[in-house]
Design an enzyme around this catalytic site. Structure first.
Site, PDB file in Angstrom:
ATOM      1  CB  THR A   1      -0.871  -0.004   1.274  1.00  0.00           C
ATOM      2  OG1 THR A   1      -1.931  -0.960   1.124  1.00  0.00           O
ATOM      3  CG2 THR A   1      -1.527   1.337   1.558  1.00  0.00           C
TER       4      THR A   1
ATOM      5  NE  ARG B   1      -9.325  -7.211   1.470  1.00  0.00           N
ATOM      6  CZ  ARG B   1      -8.273  -6.441   1.716  1.00  0.00           C
ATOM      7  NH1 ARG B   1      -7.832  -5.612   0.797  1.00  0.00           N
ATOM      8  NH2 ARG B   1      -7.657  -6.485   2.873  1.00  0.00           N
ATOM      9  CB  VAL B   2     -13.536  -2.750   0.096  1.00  0.00           C
ATOM     10  CG1 VAL B   2     -13.006  -1.377   0.504  1.00  0.00           C
ATOM     11  CG2 VAL B   2     -14.240  -2.669  -1.256  1.00  0.00           C
ATOM     12  N   GLY B   3     -10.440  -3.279   1.400  1.00  0.00           N
ATOM     13  CA  GLY B   3      -9.640  -3.304   2.628  1.00  0.00           C
ATOM     14  C   GLY B   3      -9.831  -2.063   3.473  1.00  0.00           C
TER      15      GLY B   3
ATOM     16  CB  THR C   1       0.749  -0.366   4.894  1.00  0.00           C
ATOM     17  OG1 THR C   1       0.995  -1.532   4.092  1.00  0.00           O
ATOM     18  CG2 THR C   1       1.969  -0.067   5.750  1.00  0.00           C
TER      19      THR C   1
ATOM     20  N   GLY D   1      -5.615  -5.580   6.167  1.00  0.00           N
ATOM     21  CA  GLY D   1      -6.694  -4.602   6.201  1.00  0.00           C
ATOM     22  C   GLY D   1      -7.894  -4.987   7.039  1.00  0.00           C
TER      23      GLY D   1
HETATM   24  N1  ASP Z   1      -3.985  -2.637   3.933  1.00  0.00           N
HETATM   25  C1  ASP Z   1      -4.056  -3.091   2.579  1.00  0.00           C
HETATM   26  C2  ASP Z   1      -5.335  -3.832   2.371  1.00  0.00           C
HETATM   27  O1  ASP Z   1      -5.706  -4.603   3.217  1.00  0.00           O
HETATM   28  C3  ASP Z   1      -2.919  -3.980   2.187  1.00  0.00           C
HETATM   29  C4  ASP Z   1      -1.584  -3.573   2.691  1.00  0.00           C
HETATM   30  O2  ASP Z   1      -1.400  -2.473   3.168  1.00  0.00           O
HETATM   31  O3  ASP Z   1      -0.654  -4.363   2.614  1.00  0.00           O
HETATM   32  O4  ASP Z   1      -5.950  -3.655   1.356  1.00  0.00           O
END
Ligand code: ASP
Length: 330
Positions: A182, A210-212, A233, A236
Site C-alpha cells: 500500500t 473485497r475492500v480493505g 498498511t 486490512g
Molecule cells: N492494507 C491493505 C489492504 O488490506 C494492504 C496492505 O497495506 O498491505 O488492502
C-alpha cells in the site's frame, strides 16, 4: 524495534510504500536502491509543496501520486491482482482542517486513484464511491485514465500465480510481502494543518469485490488537526475491525497520550496480537513523527523543515540514503 521518532518541525511529510516480510536475503542492492529512490521521489514531490508554504492536503496528494506512478509499489501502476486476475484499487484522502474525506474502492482505470478520492471529497457530498459508478464519476470529472496494460507488472502477475498455486496445494502463503503493500502519506504544513492519503491495490488474490482498510475512514486513513494524521498498511481486515487509525487519534484526544504512545500502542498491542501485521505512519499537530510497524519492515521516509530526505526499509534508523551510499542511482 527501532522507534523512528522525529521531533517537532515547522512542516513534516512522512510516506510509506507498504509493510510486511521484507527480507534482506531476498533483496539485491540494486532493488534496495530503487525502493529508496522511489521513496525519495515521493518525499521530494511533497516537500516542494510544503517548503513553499503549501497545504498538507496538496503535499500528501503529490507524494501519493509519485508512489502510485512507481511500479515497485502496490498502488496505481504495479497494483496486485485479485483471484480473478483483475486489478481493483482503493484510495482515500482526508483533510485535518474539517475532517473532509473522500474515497474510492474497487476501481481500475484512473491513472492516479488518489485524485479520484480527492475528487469525491471536493466535488461530491459523499465520502466513498465504488466500482463502475465511481469510474463514471471520474470520467465525468475529466481525470486521466490509462488502459489495463499500463497498470500490469510481471512481478505482481507472478505473485498471483504463485499464491493461487499455493492455495491449490493447500499451503498457507506465509510471505506477506508478496500479498501486501500500500502507499500512503501524512503531512503537517507550516500553517499547522494536517492531511492523510492512502492508495492500494489491496492484497494479492483477494476475492473480487473485497475492500480493505485503505478507503475506510478511521481504519486505514485518518486526519484531524486536533490530534494527528495517519496512514496504515497491513492486514486490512484487522485494521478495520480495530478502527486502527481512529483508535490512535482517540487515545490522544481522550487519554492524553502522545503520538508515539498512541501509535506504538495500537500497532504493537492491539493490531499485532490480533493478526494485524503491518504498520502506520503518523504525524501530530506539532509536526512530530512516529512510524511504528510490527513486521520485518516497512518502506518509509520522512522529510522535515531541515530538508533532509530520510528513508528506511527494515528495522533500522532512517538515513539520508543518497549521502550514505554516495549516490542515489538504482
Ligand atoms: N492494507 C491493505 C489492504 O488490506 C494492504 C496492505 O497495506 O498491505 O488492502
Amino acid at each position: 524495534m527501532t522507534q523512528n521518532l522525529l521531533p517537532q518541525s515547522e512542516f513534516s511529510l512522512v510516506v510509506h510504500g507498504g509493510a510486511g516480510t521484507i527480507l534482506r536475503s531476498t533483496m539485491t542492492p540494486a532493488r534496495e536502491a530503487a525502493y529508496h529512490a522511489g521513496l525519495r521521489r515521493a518525499l521530494e514531490a511533497g516537500q516542494l509543496v510544503l517548503a513553499a508554504g503549501g497545504a498538507a492536503l496538496d503535499a500528501v496528494t503529490a507524494a501519493v501520486m509519485a508512489l502510485e506512478d512507481e511500479p515497485l509499489f502496490n498502488a496505481g501502476r504495479g497494483a496486485v491482482f485479485t483471484s480473478a486476475g483483475k486489478q481493483e484499487m482503493d484510495a482515500a484522502i482526508m483533510d485535518g482542517r474539517d475532517r473532509a474525506a473522500g474515497a474510492v474502492a474497487g476501481i481500475c482505470g484512473p491513472r492516479n486513484p488518489i485524485l479520484a478520492a480527492r475528487a469525491v471529497m471536493e466535488r461530491t457530498e459523499h465520502v466513498l464511491l465504488i466500482g463502475e459508478s465511481a469510474l463514471a464519476f471520474c470520467r465525468a470529472q475529466g481525470l486521466a485514465f490509462e488502459d489495463t496494460p499500463y497498470f500490469f507488472t510481471q512481478a505482481r502477475w507472478q505473485a498471483l500465480q504463485d499464491t493461487l498455486a499455493m492455495r491449490q496445494a493447500g499451503v498457507d502463503n506465509q510471505d506477506a510481502s508478496r500479498k501486501h503493500g500500500t502507499v500512503g502519506a501524512v503531512a503537517r504544513d507550516s500553517h499547522g494543518h494536517l492531511a492523510a492519503a492512502t492508495s492500494t491495490g489491496g492484497m494479492t488474490a483477494k476475492a473480487p469485490g473485497r475492500v480493505g482498510d485503505t478507503p475506510v475512514i478511521g481504519a486505514g486513513t485518518w486526519a484531524d488537526d486536533d490530534t494527528c494524521a495517519l496512514s496504515g498498511t497491513g492486514n486490512g481486515e484487522v485494521f478495520i475491525r480495530y478502527a486502527a487509525c481512529h483508535e490512535i487519534s482517540a487515545r490522544m484526544r481522550h487519554a492524553g497520550q502522545t503520538l508515539a504512545q498512541a501509535a506504538q500502542g495500537v500497532v504493537m498491542d492491539v493490531l499485532a496480537p490480533h493478526g494485524g501485521s503491518g504498520g502506520i505512519i503518523a504525524v501530530d499537530r506539532h509536526g512530530g513523527v512516529s512510524l511504528p510497524f510490527n513486521c520485518a519492515g516497512m518502506y518509509r521516509g520522512v522529510v522535515q523543515a531541515d530538508g533532509v530526505l530520510r528513508t528506511a526499509i527494515y528495522d533500522e534508523p532512517l538515513v539520508d540514503y543518497a549521502a550514505v551510499t554516495g549516490g542515489n542511482k538504482p
